[in-house]
Design a protein around this motif. Structure first.
Motif, PDB file in Angstrom:
ATOM      1  N   GLU A 168      33.051  57.020  36.250  1.00 18.17           N
ATOM      2  CA  GLU A 168      32.714  57.178  34.855  1.00 18.17           C
ATOM      3  C   GLU A 168      33.018  55.885  34.075  1.00 18.17           C
ATOM      4  O   GLU A 168      32.212  55.447  33.265  1.00 18.17           O
ATOM      5  CB  GLU A 168      33.509  58.358  34.289  1.00 18.17           C
ATOM      6  N   VAL A 169      34.174  55.313  34.324  1.00 21.49           N
ATOM      7  CA  VAL A 169      34.563  54.080  33.640  1.00 21.49           C
ATOM      8  C   VAL A 169      33.648  52.927  34.060  1.00 21.49           C
ATOM      9  O   VAL A 169      33.165  52.166  33.214  1.00 21.49           O
ATOM     10  CB  VAL A 169      36.040  53.732  33.926  1.00 21.49           C
ATOM     11  N   ILE A 170      33.391  52.808  35.342  1.00 29.24           N
ATOM     12  CA  ILE A 170      32.522  51.737  35.839  1.00 29.24           C
ATOM     13  C   ILE A 170      31.113  51.899  35.285  1.00 29.24           C
ATOM     14  O   ILE A 170      30.488  50.922  34.854  1.00 29.24           O
ATOM     15  CB  ILE A 170      32.492  51.705  37.385  1.00 29.24           C
ATOM     16  N   ASN A 171      30.605  53.108  35.269  1.00 31.02           N
ATOM     17  CA  ASN A 171      29.259  53.351  34.729  1.00 31.02           C
ATOM     18  C   ASN A 171      29.181  52.959  33.263  1.00 31.02           C
ATOM     19  O   ASN A 171      28.188  52.367  32.823  1.00 31.02           O
ATOM     20  CB  ASN A 171      28.846  54.806  34.916  1.00 31.02           C
ATOM     21  N   GLY A 172      30.212  53.266  32.497  1.00 29.08           N
ATOM     22  CA  GLY A 172      30.245  52.878  31.089  1.00 29.08           C
ATOM     23  C   GLY A 172      30.270  51.370  30.924  1.00 29.08           C
ATOM     24  O   GLY A 172      29.597  50.816  30.049  1.00 29.08           O
ATOM     25  N   ALA A 173      31.034  50.698  31.770  1.00 34.88           N
ATOM     26  CA  ALA A 173      31.090  49.239  31.718  1.00 34.88           C
ATOM     27  C   ALA A 173      29.737  48.630  32.056  1.00 34.88           C
ATOM     28  O   ALA A 173      29.282  47.697  31.387  1.00 34.88           O
ATOM     29  CB  ALA A 173      32.154  48.721  32.677  1.00 34.88           C
ATOM     30  N   VAL A 174      29.084  49.152  33.071  1.00 37.25           N
ATOM     31  CA  VAL A 174      27.762  48.653  33.471  1.00 37.25           C
ATOM     32  C   VAL A 174      26.768  48.817  32.327  1.00 37.25           C
ATOM     33  O   VAL A 174      26.011  47.884  32.010  1.00 37.25           O
ATOM     34  CB  VAL A 174      27.260  49.355  34.749  1.00 37.25           C
ATOM     35  N   GLY A 230      39.947  34.533  31.843  1.00 41.36           N
ATOM     36  CA  GLY A 230      41.169  34.712  32.585  1.00 41.36           C
ATOM     37  C   GLY A 230      41.013  35.374  33.936  1.00 41.36           C
ATOM     38  O   GLY A 230      41.889  36.103  34.377  1.00 41.36           O
ATOM     39  N   THR A 231      39.904  35.131  34.606  1.00 40.18           N
ATOM     40  CA  THR A 231      39.681  35.719  35.919  1.00 40.18           C
ATOM     41  C   THR A 231      38.960  34.738  36.836  1.00 40.18           C
ATOM     42  O   THR A 231      38.113  33.971  36.388  1.00 40.18           O
ATOM     43  CB  THR A 231      38.866  37.023  35.840  1.00 40.18           C
ATOM     44  N   SER A 232      39.288  34.803  38.095  1.00 40.52           N
ATOM     45  CA  SER A 232      38.641  33.936  39.081  1.00 40.52           C
ATOM     46  C   SER A 232      37.265  34.443  39.494  1.00 40.52           C
ATOM     47  O   SER A 232      36.521  33.737  40.159  1.00 40.52           O
ATOM     48  CB  SER A 232      39.515  33.838  40.332  1.00 40.52           C
ATOM     49  N   LEU A 233      36.934  35.664  39.106  1.00 43.37           N
ATOM     50  CA  LEU A 233      35.695  36.330  39.501  1.00 43.37           C
ATOM     51  C   LEU A 233      35.577  36.444  41.020  1.00 43.37           C
ATOM     52  O   LEU A 233      34.493  36.359  41.579  1.00 43.37           O
ATOM     53  CB  LEU A 233      34.471  35.625  38.912  1.00 43.37           C
ATOM     54  N   ASN A 234      36.708  36.655  41.653  1.00 47.43           N
ATOM     55  CA  ASN A 234      36.743  36.837  43.105  1.00 47.43           C
ATOM     56  C   ASN A 234      37.228  38.219  43.513  1.00 47.43           C
ATOM     57  O   ASN A 234      37.209  38.543  44.694  1.00 47.43           O
ATOM     58  CB  ASN A 234      37.644  35.782  43.759  1.00 47.43           C
ATOM     59  N   VAL A 235      37.701  39.035  42.581  1.00 43.40           N
ATOM     60  CA  VAL A 235      38.264  40.348  42.895  1.00 43.40           C
ATOM     61  C   VAL A 235      37.249  41.433  42.510  1.00 43.40           C
ATOM     62  O   VAL A 235      36.849  41.538  41.355  1.00 43.40           O
ATOM     63  CB  VAL A 235      39.601  40.560  42.159  1.00 43.40           C
ATOM     64  N   TYR A 236      36.854  42.195  43.493  1.00 38.68           N
ATOM     65  CA  TYR A 236      35.854  43.252  43.281  1.00 38.68           C
ATOM     66  C   TYR A 236      36.549  44.593  43.179  1.00 38.68           C
ATOM     67  O   TYR A 236      37.618  44.772  43.728  1.00 38.68           O
ATOM     68  CB  TYR A 236      34.841  43.241  44.447  1.00 38.68           C
ATOM     69  N   PRO A 237      35.975  45.525  42.430  1.00 41.30           N
ATOM     70  CA  PRO A 237      34.599  45.578  41.930  1.00 41.30           C
ATOM     71  C   PRO A 237      34.372  44.867  40.596  1.00 41.30           C
ATOM     72  O   PRO A 237      33.242  44.630  40.222  1.00 41.30           O
ATOM     73  CB  PRO A 237      34.321  47.068  41.776  1.00 41.30           C
ATOM     74  N   ALA A 238      35.433  44.507  39.880  1.00 42.12           N
ATOM     75  CA  ALA A 238      35.252  43.917  38.554  1.00 42.12           C
ATOM     76  C   ALA A 238      34.413  42.645  38.587  1.00 42.12           C
ATOM     77  O   ALA A 238      33.573  42.430  37.709  1.00 42.12           O
ATOM     78  CB  ALA A 238      36.606  43.639  37.915  1.00 42.12           C
ATOM     79  N   ALA A 239      34.589  41.807  39.582  1.00 42.15           N
ATOM     80  CA  ALA A 239      33.834  40.555  39.664  1.00 42.15           C
ATOM     81  C   ALA A 239      32.338  40.784  39.796  1.00 42.15           C
ATOM     82  O   ALA A 239      31.536  39.952  39.371  1.00 42.15           O
ATOM     83  CB  ALA A 239      34.336  39.717  40.833  1.00 42.15           C
ATOM     84  N   GLY A 240      31.943  41.896  40.338  1.00 37.33           N
ATOM     85  CA  GLY A 240      30.527  42.199  40.519  1.00 37.33           C
ATOM     86  C   GLY A 240      29.826  42.673  39.263  1.00 37.33           C
ATOM     87  O   GLY A 240      28.594  42.730  39.216  1.00 37.33           O
ATOM     88  N   LEU A 241      30.580  42.989  38.231  1.00 38.19           N
ATOM     89  CA  LEU A 241      29.969  43.509  37.007  1.00 38.19           C
ATOM     90  C   LEU A 241      29.098  42.478  36.306  1.00 38.19           C
ATOM     91  O   LEU A 241      28.158  42.836  35.602  1.00 38.19           O
ATOM     92  CB  LEU A 241      31.047  44.033  36.052  1.00 38.19           C
ATOM     93  N   ILE A 242      29.352  41.200  36.511  1.00 38.71           N
ATOM     94  CA  ILE A 242      28.564  40.152  35.865  1.00 38.71           C
ATOM     95  C   ILE A 242      27.089  40.241  36.262  1.00 38.71           C
ATOM     96  O   ILE A 242      26.215  39.851  35.511  1.00 38.71           O
ATOM     97  CB  ILE A 242      29.142  38.757  36.181  1.00 38.71           C
TER      98      ILE A 242
END
Length: 69
Positions: free
Chosen positions: A1-7, A20-32
């Motif tokens: 639910e949270v991920i869907n809202g972010a997407v 403040g992120t390396s964009l290497n840690v998933y699933p958050a890095a994949g949201l871009i």
């Protein structure tokens, strides 16, 4: 639910600021990959895999950047 809202929010945004992120840690890095807006800002001390996609790239500590704004 949270991920869907972010997407949904990312897909609808005109501007995305990533900080403040390396964009290497998933699933958050994949949201871009859902961002379709016109401006991308990346603020991070070290380079990220998405630096070449940024309209504005700031290699600095995020706290220092926001303190200066």
């Amino acid at each position: 639910e949270v991920i869907n809202g972010a997407v949904e929010a990312i897909a609808a945004a005109d501007l995305m600021i990533i900080g403040g992120t390396s964009l290497n840690v998933y699933p958050a890095a994949g949201l871009i990959r859902f961002f379709r807006g016109s401006r991308l800002v990346i603020i991070n001390l070290s380079p990220t895999p998405q630096d070449s996609s940024a309209d504005l790239l700031i290699h600095s500590r995020i706290g220092e950047v926001f303190a200066g704004i």
